[in-house]
Design a protein around this motif. Structure first.
Motif, PDB file in Angstrom:
ATOM      1  N   GLY A  87      -6.902 -15.681 -16.434  1.00 52.31           N
ATOM      2  CA  GLY A  87      -6.530 -14.298 -16.694  1.00 52.31           C
ATOM      3  C   GLY A  87      -6.123 -13.524 -15.463  1.00 52.31           C
ATOM      4  N   VAL A  88      -5.700 -14.210 -14.412  1.00 53.52           N
ATOM      5  CA  VAL A  88      -5.374 -13.554 -13.141  1.00 53.52           C
ATOM      6  C   VAL A  88      -3.899 -13.750 -12.812  1.00 53.52           C
ATOM      7  N   ALA A  89      -3.288 -12.695 -12.301  1.00 52.36           N
ATOM      8  CA  ALA A  89      -1.947 -12.758 -11.706  1.00 52.36           C
ATOM      9  C   ALA A  89      -1.995 -11.959 -10.409  1.00 52.36           C
ATOM     10  N   GLY A  90      -1.171 -12.338  -9.432  1.00 48.92           N
ATOM     11  CA  GLY A  90      -1.217 -11.656  -8.146  1.00 48.92           C
ATOM     12  C   GLY A  90       0.143 -11.553  -7.477  1.00 48.92           C
ATOM     13  N   TRP A  91       0.244 -10.566  -6.576  1.00 48.55           N
ATOM     14  CA  TRP A  91       1.468 -10.327  -5.836  1.00 48.55           C
ATOM     15  C   TRP A  91       1.132 -10.105  -4.360  1.00 48.55           C
ATOM     16  N   GLY A  92       1.895 -10.734  -3.487  1.00 46.42           N
ATOM     17  CA  GLY A  92       1.838 -10.421  -2.069  1.00 46.42           C
ATOM     18  C   GLY A  92       2.864  -9.335  -1.778  1.00 46.42           C
ATOM     19  N   ILE A  93       2.407  -8.173  -1.305  1.00 49.19           N
ATOM     20  CA  ILE A  93       3.313  -7.034  -1.156  1.00 49.19           C
ATOM     21  C   ILE A  93       3.000  -6.273   0.144  1.00 49.19           C
ATOM     22  N   LYS A  94       3.765  -5.245   0.408  1.00 52.95           N
ATOM     23  CA  LYS A  94       3.525  -4.387   1.563  1.00 52.95           C
ATOM     24  C   LYS A  94       2.516  -3.306   1.193  1.00 52.95           C
ATOM     25  N   ALA A  95       1.786  -2.829   2.196  1.00 51.71           N
ATOM     26  CA  ALA A  95       0.812  -1.769   1.947  1.00 51.71           C
ATOM     27  C   ALA A  95       1.526  -0.527   1.426  1.00 51.71           C
ATOM     28  N   GLY A  96       0.863   0.186   0.525  1.00 54.15           N
ATOM     29  CA  GLY A  96       1.443   1.388  -0.043  1.00 54.15           C
ATOM     30  C   GLY A  96       0.497   2.001  -1.057  1.00 54.15           C
ATOM     31  N   SER A  97       0.822   3.203  -1.525  1.00 54.76           N
ATOM     32  CA  SER A  97      -0.097   3.918  -2.422  1.00 54.76           C
ATOM     33  C   SER A  97       0.552   4.330  -3.738  1.00 54.76           C
ATOM     34  N   ASP A  98       1.746   3.808  -4.018  1.00 59.33           N
ATOM     35  CA  ASP A  98       2.427   4.227  -5.249  1.00 59.33           C
ATOM     36  C   ASP A  98       2.695   3.059  -6.194  1.00 59.33           C
ATOM     37  N   TYR A  99       1.875   2.037  -6.118  1.00 58.30           N
ATOM     38  CA  TYR A  99       2.063   0.898  -7.016  1.00 58.30           C
ATOM     39  C   TYR A  99       1.535   1.237  -8.416  1.00 58.30           C
TER      40      TYR A  99
END
Length: 301
Positions: A87-99
């Protein structure tokens, strides 16, 4: 309408986080693999909420193949993935506060989102304002359950030939008659009713009416007890309108019949017994309950 008398206290479950500190539906934890590059990770846990309480309780499974979409205007992110076996999905992304993270809506209409919800109980989807911290993993959770019919049979069924045949499927009706005798069933006058045979039981069901509400409630308690005994109804499943299981509802109803066997007009517990009767009546007519296991789900691609 919730039953509000003698409702079993529902324990507040302590949520064991997959990682880190949970805040407002999200959490984060240190991730050494991303710390050096200033990258971040957002992961979602999609779980089956078998008791519809909005909490990931021990033993509740993850939901595989659930569509999830991560978005961020400032980082130009618009990515859809499907959860894995846990039941897990993940994303490698840049730091931010509007996801923001949006769960997909299944094509099958019997699915309900139970977490997160707002103060009115309406689903929050997508979850917005998710903050991703450099070198850390932020976790987000979504809970869902699916509804199925209770498979209950009515008092009328148990009073007819088909019901009599099912009651005698073990070669004799005695175990079922003993089961009914162990309940706090009453007649129109509030006197204890212990059927000696099916003909007596049939007549009692046929004449059941609500002048004495305890009598009408008794007929639905009897029908549900037989439904559970016959394997038509799973007493351990959750019925959302009462916030508990069918077995818990039965316990409340049976206790009420013991406490108040004569609930004529004006009795202070008459309305309460009518609530109990209405819930059992619905369940004896195949009302929707929470499936104990996840149902089929599919999504538009």
């Amino acid at each position: 309408m919730d039953v509000n008398r003698k409702q079993p206290r529902r324990a507040v479950a302590t949520v064991v986080l997959l990682s880190g500190l949970m805040v407002a539906g999200t959490g984060f934890a240190a991730d050494l693999t991303t710390a050096s590059c200033g990258c971040s990770t957002i992961k979602v846990k999609k779980f089956y909420d078998a008791n519809a309480n909005g909490v990931l309780d021990p033993g509740e499974p993850g939901l595989r193949g659930w569509k999830m979409t991560l978005e961020s205007v400032s980082k130009s992110v618009d990515s859809t993935k499907y959860t894995n076996w846990s039941g897990v999905a993940g994303w490698g992304i840049k730091a931010g506060s509007d996801y923001s993270l949006r769960e997909g809506t299944p094509i099958q209409t019997n699915w309900v989102q139970s977490s997160p919800v707002d103060e009115n109980g309406d689903p929050i989807n997508p979850q917005t304002g998710i903050e991703a911290f450099a070198g850390k993993t932020t976790w987000v959770k979504f809970g869902n359950y699916c509804k199925v019919g209770s498979r209950g049979r009515t008092p009328g069924f148990w009073g007819n030939k088909n019901g009599e045949t099912r009651m005698g499927d073990g070669g004799t009706l005695q175990p079922e008659l003993d089961l009914l005798g162990d309940l706090n069933l009453v007649d129109a006058n509030g006197m204890a009713f212990d059927p000696a045979n099916h003909a007596e039981f049939k007549g009692w069901l046929r004449d059941s009416e609500a002048t004495n509400m305890a009598y009408k409630l008794s007929s639905h308690v009897a029908a549900m007890a037989l439904n559970i005994e016959a394997g038509f109804v799973n007493g351990n499943v959750t019925y959302v309108p009462v916030g508990g299981t069918i077995n818990e509802l039965m316990g409340l109803a049976n206790q009420s019949l013991l406490d108040d066997p004569q609930t004529f007009v004006g009795h202070p517990q008459r309305a309460y017994q009518e609530q109990l009767k209405n819930h059992l009546d619905a369940l004896n007519n195949n009302a929707a309950v929470v499936s104990p296991t996840p149902c089929k789900r599919s999504f538009e691609y």
